[in-house]
Write an enzyme that holds these catalytic residues in place. Structure first.
Site, short mmCIF file in Angstrom:
data_model
loop_
_atom_site.label_atom_id
_atom_site.label_comp_id
_atom_site.label_asym_id
_atom_site.label_seq_id
_atom_site.Cartn_x
_atom_site.Cartn_y
_atom_site.Cartn_z
N ASP A 193 0.85 -1.19 0.00
CA ASP A 193 0.00 0.00 0.00
C ASP A 193 0.89 1.24 0.00
O ASP A 193 1.81 1.36 0.83
CB ASP A 193 -0.91 -0.01 1.24
CG ASP A 193 -1.89 1.15 1.24
OD1 ASP A 193 -2.88 1.08 0.50
OD2 ASP A 193 -1.65 2.13 1.98
N ASN A 211 -2.68 12.72 -3.19
CA ASN A 211 -3.63 13.13 -4.23
C ASN A 211 -4.25 14.48 -3.94
O ASN A 211 -4.41 15.32 -4.83
CB ASN A 211 -4.74 12.08 -4.37
CG ASN A 211 -4.41 11.01 -5.39
OD1 ASN A 211 -3.58 11.22 -6.27
ND2 ASN A 211 -5.03 9.85 -5.28
N ASP A 219 -1.70 9.45 -10.32
CA ASP A 219 -1.67 8.33 -11.28
C ASP A 219 -0.24 8.00 -11.69
O ASP A 219 0.12 6.83 -11.86
CB ASP A 219 -2.50 8.69 -12.52
CG ASP A 219 -4.00 8.65 -12.25
OD1 ASP A 219 -4.41 8.16 -11.18
OD2 ASP A 219 -4.77 9.12 -13.11
N GLU A 259 -4.76 2.33 -4.14
CA GLU A 259 -3.30 2.32 -4.15
C GLU A 259 -2.74 1.01 -3.60
O GLU A 259 -1.53 0.91 -3.35
CB GLU A 259 -2.75 3.50 -3.33
CG GLU A 259 -3.04 3.46 -1.85
CD GLU A 259 -4.40 4.05 -1.46
OE1 GLU A 259 -4.58 4.38 -0.28
OE2 GLU A 259 -5.26 4.19 -2.35
#
Length: 326
Positions: A203, A211, A220, A246
């Site tokens: 993770d 983000n 991304d 993620e």
């Protein structure tokens, strides 16, 4: 279709018809005698010539116009049909030979004239003319090869889209559907062969805040960079998938926990040091990952070993992230 006239009233040359090509003059005379009373029909554009309920027991030779194999009689569909038949060709030969309904729909693309040869007449021609029988066999062979080629192409296209549906569009890793499909088989194989299998759950740390601060486009890019590190760090026999968001998962068949730990530590270090962003002027931070590792225990299924690796992942987070936990 409307009865237009009889074949003896036409001036169509037998040599222009596929079934009757390369035959002697004597055979042409024999064929003309059999076909003399056969009707010629007029099919208007869009009209169905053959389907499961129509045209049973008749072979149709196209004297003028053209037909198409289609699923719809709309003009656009007919004109764009992949399989079309033109003057001199025939349709319906299978239904004549087996006296069964036609499996597909064939309709007129343009106004057409069709010579209808009934089953009894066609069998007489086959019995009395080796040339007709030979031409019919060649035609059937060509049709079978063409049908097989279409089937192979459809299978290839189907497999392409099946594979495409198993790949995550952003990272290029396998997706959750792939995992749900393939993991049970990998687990069963490991149990059946008494081989070891390990699972790594990974993770990206603080990804939501990343983000929120830098935007989803750069987020991304970070995911893609991490996926590339994972893909490049595995053996050909290993598998990686995007588990969700993620989170990414790595399946290591035939791998004990000790060896899997080396892989996990290597992935953690490479993600920590990988250069995610090409623009040094932006000054964005490197990403890190928390990693959980578990090995398949006797009697465990896929859900259980994933749950174990996920629990290990949370231990890595509780201990400060950017590390591997068992």
């Amino acid at each position: 279709m409307e009865h237009f006239r009889q074949f003896k009233e036409t001036n169509f040359k037998l040599a222009d018809i596929e079934l009757f090509r390369n035959l002697s003059a004597d055979q042409h005379d024999l064929i003309k005698a059999h076909l003399a009373q056969c009707p010629v029909y007029r099919a208007h554009a869009g009209e169905v010539v053959l389907d499961s309920n129509n045209g049973v027991g008749n072979l149709y030779i196209i004297l003028r116009g053209n037909l198409a194999l289609t699923s719809s009689t709309s003009r656009r569909q007919l004109e764009g049909a992949t399989t079309q038949y033109f003057a001199g060709e025939c349709v319906g030969e299978i239904s004549v030979l087996d006296d069964e309904g036609h499996l597909s729909t064939i309709a007129a693309v343009t106004d057409s004239e069709l010579l209808a040869i009934d089953s009894a007449t066609m069998w007489k021609l086959i019995d009395e003319s080796n040339g007709v029988a030979r031409n019919l066999l060649q035609l059937l062979s060509f049709r079978i090869r063409a049908a097989n080629a279409q089937l192979r192409n459809r299978q290839k296209v189907g497999e392409f889209y099946r594979q495409l549906s198993m790949v995550d569009g952003l990272t290029g890793l396998n997706n959750r559907s792939w995992l749900n499909t393939q993991l049970p088989g990998l687990i069963d194989s490991a149990h059946a062969t008494a081989s070891e299998l390990s699972v790594i759950m990974l993770d990206l740390d603080h990804f939501k805040q990343f983000n929120d601060r830098f935007g989803h486009v750069l987020g991304d890019e970070a995911l893609q960079a991490a996926a590339k590190v994972i893909s490049n760090g595995l053996r050909p026999s290993d598998f990686a998938a995007r588990y969700g968001g993620e989170e990414m998962i790595v399946i290591l068949p035939n791998t004990p926990k000790e060896s899997a730990l080396i892989v996990a530590e290597r992935l953690c270090e490479r993600i920590r040091h990988t250069k995610v962003f090409q623009n040094d002027a932006i000054g964005l931070p490197h990403i890190t990952a928390s990693i959980g590792l578990a090995s398949l225990a006797e009697g465990q299924d896929g859900l259980a070993v994933i749950a174990a690796s996920d629990a290990a992942l949370y231990r890595a987070k509780e201990r400060g992230r950017n590390q591997v936990a068992l």
